[in-house]
Design a protein around this motif. Structure first.
Motif, PDB file in Angstrom:
ATOM      1  N   ALA A  73      62.598  44.183  19.019  1.00  0.00           N
ATOM      2  CA  ALA A  73      63.918  43.541  18.947  1.00  0.00           C
ATOM      3  C   ALA A  73      63.795  42.023  18.889  1.00  0.00           C
ATOM      4  N   ILE A  74      62.870  41.463  19.664  1.00  0.00           N
ATOM      5  CA  ILE A  74      62.691  40.011  19.681  1.00  0.00           C
ATOM      6  C   ILE A  74      62.126  39.521  18.359  1.00  0.00           C
ATOM      7  N   ASP A  75      61.073  40.178  17.886  1.00  0.00           N
ATOM      8  CA  ASP A  75      60.415  39.725  16.653  1.00  0.00           C
ATOM      9  C   ASP A  75      61.301  39.922  15.427  1.00  0.00           C
ATOM     10  N   ALA A  76      62.185  40.897  15.486  1.00  0.00           N
ATOM     11  CA  ALA A  76      63.112  41.123  14.367  1.00  0.00           C
ATOM     12  C   ALA A  76      64.299  40.173  14.406  1.00  0.00           C
ATOM     13  N   GLY A  77      64.461  39.442  15.500  1.00  0.00           N
ATOM     14  CA  GLY A  77      65.582  38.518  15.615  1.00  0.00           C
ATOM     15  C   GLY A  77      66.913  39.210  15.801  1.00  0.00           C
ATOM     16  N   LEU A  78      66.907  40.315  16.555  1.00  0.00           N
ATOM     17  CA  LEU A  78      68.141  41.060  16.768  1.00  0.00           C
ATOM     18  C   LEU A  78      68.996  40.398  17.848  1.00  0.00           C
ATOM     19  N   ASN A  79      70.244  40.828  17.929  1.00  0.00           N
ATOM     20  CA  ASN A  79      71.168  40.248  18.905  1.00  0.00           C
ATOM     21  C   ASN A  79      70.912  40.751  20.312  1.00  0.00           C
ATOM     22  N   ALA A  80      70.446  42.007  20.438  1.00  0.00           N
ATOM     23  CA  ALA A  80      70.288  42.576  21.774  1.00  0.00           C
ATOM     24  C   ALA A  80      69.423  43.820  21.726  1.00  0.00           C
ATOM     25  N   TYR A  81      68.955  44.206  22.919  1.00  0.00           N
ATOM     26  CA  TYR A  81      68.211  45.442  23.135  1.00  0.00           C
ATOM     27  C   TYR A  81      68.939  46.220  24.224  1.00  0.00           C
ATOM     28  N   ALA A  82      69.220  47.504  23.967  1.00  0.00           N
ATOM     29  CA  ALA A  82      69.940  48.357  24.916  1.00  0.00           C
ATOM     30  C   ALA A  82      69.064  49.537  25.308  1.00  0.00           C
ATOM     31  N   ALA A  83      69.018  49.835  26.612  1.00  0.00           N
ATOM     32  CA  ALA A  83      68.183  50.935  27.087  1.00  0.00           C
ATOM     33  C   ALA A  83      68.615  51.344  28.484  1.00  0.00           C
ATOM     34  N   PRO A  84      68.164  52.532  28.946  1.00  0.00           N
ATOM     35  CA  PRO A  84      68.427  52.946  30.325  1.00  0.00           C
ATOM     36  C   PRO A  84      67.641  52.105  31.326  1.00  0.00           C
ATOM     37  N   LEU A  85      67.909  52.363  32.598  1.00  0.00           N
ATOM     38  CA  LEU A  85      67.379  51.544  33.684  1.00  0.00           C
ATOM     39  C   LEU A  85      65.859  51.416  33.671  1.00  0.00           C
ATOM     40  N   GLY A  86      65.139  52.529  33.631  1.00  0.00           N
ATOM     41  CA  GLY A  86      63.690  52.484  33.742  1.00  0.00           C
ATOM     42  C   GLY A  86      63.037  51.661  32.653  1.00  0.00           C
ATOM     43  N   ALA A  87      63.498  51.831  31.427  1.00  0.00           N
ATOM     44  CA  ALA A  87      62.899  51.094  30.306  1.00  0.00           C
ATOM     45  C   ALA A  87      63.158  49.600  30.426  1.00  0.00           C
ATOM     46  N   LEU A  88      64.389  49.221  30.812  1.00  0.00           N
ATOM     47  CA  LEU A  88      64.676  47.793  30.978  1.00  0.00           C
ATOM     48  C   LEU A  88      63.858  47.199  32.118  1.00  0.00           C
ATOM     49  N   GLU A  89      63.721  47.948  33.199  1.00  0.00           N
ATOM     50  CA  GLU A  89      62.942  47.447  34.330  1.00  0.00           C
ATOM     51  C   GLU A  89      61.488  47.197  33.951  1.00  0.00           C
ATOM     52  N   CYS A  90      60.953  48.001  33.039  1.00  0.00           N
ATOM     53  CA  CYS A  90      59.543  47.868  32.655  1.00  0.00           C
ATOM     54  C   CYS A  90      59.232  46.507  32.037  1.00  0.00           C
ATOM     55  N   GLY A  91      60.196  45.919  31.348  1.00  0.00           N
ATOM     56  CA  GLY A  91      59.909  44.662  30.659  1.00  0.00           C
ATOM     57  C   GLY A  91      60.760  43.486  31.058  1.00  0.00           C
TER      58      GLY A  91
END
Length: 304
Positions: A73-91
């Protein structure tokens, strides 16, 4: 952050929201390659819990790692990344300051057939992770829909009280709908309107087909000669149903399809006034270089 006229116009449509909520919406719209255009592309990755890890990631094993999706998402220059709790916590510690994030607060799984979703996150956790907003799925037509509405009303009220935006996945599913009915234009327009009425800032739906499912609605579409002959015209009607374009509506990419079909679909959606794309499997299930190429082409479509 200096706002463009397009973003000022969008923010003016959210008349009751607090300055903090508008700041988070502006942060989302002013990030990435589409910054300031009023268009947005979000990478959603909740498919692991929804469909199972192997079905979601085995075709591209790098995608088992939540860091992969942050970086895509960052390298593609997107507006946002959406995910459940565990995945967001990982990064979150490494990446949260580099891209706006959205915490998906409920999820289904494919181990049962209930047209329902369980709560998997909270507004407090979204704040802890530095998210700009929360995501929530509703299933209009489900036997559980009124419970989903009640939960959503409470969640949106809490989110707005602390300045978070709400992104609503509005997917009609239930015993009264077959597969054709789930993406019928009258049903999709209804789903978008319900999400808008529930207080969504951003509405996510599937691209609608020309099928008309509800008999009483079909009579009106035919009597009033509502043009649903093309995806572009159907998109115009969806936007009309979302408070005459006063709410942001973005469209999913659906199951894995060819690059040609994907880009043609999004070109038609954009021509109909869609505010953007929320696309997961059609990019993260491809090799990284192919995913970045497709996302760059999508950016170009929505920039024009």
């Amino acid at each position: 952050m200096k706002l463009t006229p397009q973003i000022k116009h969008i923010l003016n449509n959210y008349e009751s929201d607090s300055p903090v909520t508008k700041r988070n919406l502006a942060r989302l719209l002013m990030h990435g390659k589409l910054s300031g255009t009023g268009k947005l592309i979000i990478l959603p990755v909740d498919q692991g819990v929804e469909h199972g890890p192997a079905r979601s990631f085995a075709v591209n094993p790098a995608a088992y790692d939540p860091h992969y999706h942050y970086e895509l998402a960052i390298d593609a220059g997107l507006n946002a990344y959406a995910a459940p709790l565990g995945a967001l916590e990982c990064g979150a510690g490494i990446y949260a300051h580099q891209i706006p994030t959205i915490l998906k607060l409920n999820n289904a799984n494919c181990l049962n057939n209930a047209k329902n979703q369980g709560i998997t996150g909270s507004v407090k956790e979204a704040l802890r992770l530095g998210c700009v907003g929360i995501g929530y799925t509703i299933y209009p037509a489900s036997d559980y829909f009124y419970d989903q509405m009640r939960n959503l009303q409470e969640i949106i009220e809490e989110a707005k009280s602390v300045g978070l935006i709400s992104v609503i996945w509005s997917y009609p599913r239930g015993p009264s709908l077959d597969k054709d009915g789930e993406t019928a234009i009258d049903v999709c327009a209804y789903a978008a309107h319900i999400a808008a009425q529930m207080g969504a800032h951003i509405i996510k739906i599937k691209p609608p087909t020309a099928h008309l499912h509800l008999p009483e609605a079909k009579k009106v579409y035919e009597k009033e000669k509502i043009d649903i002959s093309s995806l572009t015209k159907r998109t115009e009607h969806i936007m009309q149903s979302a408070f005459a374009g006063r709410r942001l509506v973005i469209f999913s990419g659906g199951t894995h399809t060819s690059e040609k079909n994907l880009l043609e679909t999004y070109q038609s959606l954009k021509d109909g006034g869609a505010n953007g794309a929320i696309i997961g499997r059609n990019v993260f299930q491809r090799p990284r270089h192919e995913a970045l190429e497709i996302l760059n082409k999508l950016v170009d479509i929505f920039k024009k």
